[in-house]
Design an enzyme around this catalytic site. Structure first.
Site, PDB file in Angstrom:
ATOM      1  N   HIS A 109       0.803  -1.232   0.000  1.00 13.87           N
ATOM      2  CA  HIS A 109       0.000   0.000   0.000  1.00 13.87           C
ATOM      3  C   HIS A 109       0.834   1.279   0.000  1.00 13.87           C
ATOM      4  O   HIS A 109       0.527   2.242   0.701  1.00 13.87           O
ATOM      5  CB  HIS A 109      -0.946   0.000   1.192  1.00 13.87           C
ATOM      6  CG  HIS A 109      -2.061  -0.996   1.090  1.00 13.87           C
ATOM      7  ND1 HIS A 109      -2.494  -1.526  -0.101  1.00 13.87           N
ATOM      8  CD2 HIS A 109      -2.838  -1.570   2.054  1.00 13.87           C
ATOM      9  CE1 HIS A 109      -3.487  -2.369   0.117  1.00 13.87           C
ATOM     10  NE2 HIS A 109      -3.714  -2.433   1.405  1.00 13.87           N
ATOM     11  N   HIS A 183      -9.632   2.244   0.375  1.00 15.62           N
ATOM     12  CA  HIS A 183      -9.595   1.092   1.288  1.00 15.62           C
ATOM     13  C   HIS A 183     -10.705   1.175   2.343  1.00 15.62           C
ATOM     14  O   HIS A 183     -10.474   0.848   3.508  1.00 15.62           O
ATOM     15  CB  HIS A 183      -8.225   1.019   1.961  1.00 15.62           C
ATOM     16  CG  HIS A 183      -7.801  -0.350   2.388  1.00 15.62           C
ATOM     17  ND1 HIS A 183      -8.559  -1.134   3.235  1.00 15.62           N
ATOM     18  CD2 HIS A 183      -6.704  -1.090   2.087  1.00 15.62           C
ATOM     19  CE1 HIS A 183      -7.927  -2.275   3.459  1.00 15.62           C
ATOM     20  NE2 HIS A 183      -6.804  -2.285   2.769  1.00 15.62           N
ATOM     21  N   GLU A 316     -11.739  -3.423  -2.874  1.00 12.66           N
ATOM     22  CA  GLU A 316     -10.772  -2.444  -3.371  1.00 12.66           C
ATOM     23  C   GLU A 316     -10.551  -2.663  -4.866  1.00 12.66           C
ATOM     24  O   GLU A 316      -9.881  -3.617  -5.266  1.00 12.66           O
ATOM     25  CB  GLU A 316      -9.451  -2.583  -2.615  1.00 12.66           C
ATOM     26  CG  GLU A 316      -9.581  -2.507  -1.100  1.00 12.66           C
ATOM     27  CD  GLU A 316      -8.434  -3.206  -0.402  1.00 12.66           C
ATOM     28  OE1 GLU A 316      -7.270  -2.791  -0.612  1.00 12.66           O
ATOM     29  OE2 GLU A 316      -8.680  -4.181   0.338  1.00 12.66           O
TER      30      GLU A 316
END
Length: 352
Positions: A109, A183, A316
């Site tokens: 991420h 997210h 996502e």
């Protein structure tokens, strides 16, 4: 126009704000320019009662927690690269790049300080579709190990027909991998369900990316037919949770290969107790469905709610994990002169 209130200061003293978008039906989306986080999303149930359907915190400080109390990316924008990159590495145009390993042996991420932990420039406004919030961030060359000055723009629009649209655009002055997503963790029982097991999911995907024991794709795109990964017909999330194979403890944390191309409906979630529905549309090739396996009761969210395992779920929209290291996957490399564009829409309704 959206309303604006203070959300306090970050640890380095930067002021942040909360922006609340609303429509004529009473829906509201509250977003902070810290990490582009959706902190609240109020949606009516079958009785017309508004309820907050996303997990998060009441205070900015909690979004900046560390260690066991760190936020697991609740509601945040993710970049430069959403999901995992094997060994925190990639090779681009013959040059090898090393990133921080912030998820076991892998990069996750965007790194230690990804797009979820920076303050974005914010511009509230209105459009023909509804109230908007435009967020812009310049990720400088070398930030978190990524090449190129990348300008990312995200526009949230609370559409008048009860949908939240997220438009992503980006440009760069050097070739760079890019995989942007949001997210948010959802619980359509407005935070009252103890877990997500009763939520009924439909997912238009014939295949998924098989992963190794560190959640990195092996390269195999396996058919969902005859497995707990098959959501082409509606199934409750909890129905086959215990049968999910792989390293993810206690549930789903996988990327599905979405059927079709271009902007299309790819998923529907229905919560029978409240009647709420959420339909998701995207132009992306994949979606990471995550069933909240790593929530462990250590975090207390809004109103003191304890977030136990499986309390929320994520959808996502994305390119596949580790794509820069997987030549058979769709490319995620953005080059100078190109403009990355993507849209995801979450549309809300009820069944009675």
């Amino acid at each position: 126009m959206p309303t604006v209130t203070s959300f306090g200061q970050t640890k380095d003293g930067t002021e942040t704000q909360l922006f609340t978008l609303s429509n004529a039906h009473g829906l509201t989306a509250t977003i902070t320019n810290y990490g582009g986080i959706i902190t609240s999303l109020l949606v009516p149930d079958q009785a017309g009662q508004l309820g907050d359907i996303v997990l998060g915190f009441d205070k900015l400080a909690d979004y900046q927690g560390e260690g066991p109390l760190a936020s697991p990316y609740f509601g945040a924008l993710i970049g430069r690269y959403g999901n995992r990159l094997k060994n925190g590495q990639f090779t681009l145009d013959g040059k090898k790049y090393q990133l921080a390993k912030n998820n076991g042996p892998n990069a996750l991420h965007g790194g230690v300080k990804g797009f979820d932990k920076v303050v974005w420039q914010a511009e509230p406004g209105t459009s023909a579709d509804g109230q908007t919030l435009k967020l812009t961030y310049l990720s400088k060359d070398g930030e978190e190990g990524y090449p190129g000055n990348l300008t990312a723009t995200v526009v949230y629009t609370l559409i008048n027909d009860d949908a939240l649209k997220i438009d992503y655009t980006a440009t760069t002055d050097k070739p760079t991998p890019l995989n942007l997503t949001n997210h948010s963790y959802f619980n359509l029982h407005h935070g009252q369900a103890k877990n997500n097991f009763g939520h009924v999911l439909t997912l238009n995907a014939d295949r998924y990316t098989v992963v190794d024991n560190t959640l990195i794709p092996t390269g195999e795109l396996r058919p969902v037919q005859g497995t707990p990964m098959d959501f082409r017909q509606p199934h409750a999330i909890g129905e086959r949770l215990a049968k999910v194979e792989g390293p993810a403890p206690g549930g789903y944390d996988h990327n599905w290969v979405l059927n079709g191309q271009g902007m299309r409906a790819v998923a529907t979630v229905y919560e029978p107790t409240t009647g709420r529905t959420m339909e998701m549309l995207t132009d992306q090739p994949g979606v990471q469905f995550y069933s909240g396996n790593f929530l462990d009761g250590k975090l207390k969210g809004k109103g003191g709610t304890v977030y136990n395992q499986h309390y929320g779920f994520c959808l996502e929209t994305q390119h596949f994990p580790d794509s820069p290291n997987q030549p058979k996957f769709p490319s995620t490399i953005l080059r100078p002169g190109e403009t990355f564009k993507s849209t995801t829409i979450y549309k809300f309704g009820v069944r009675k």
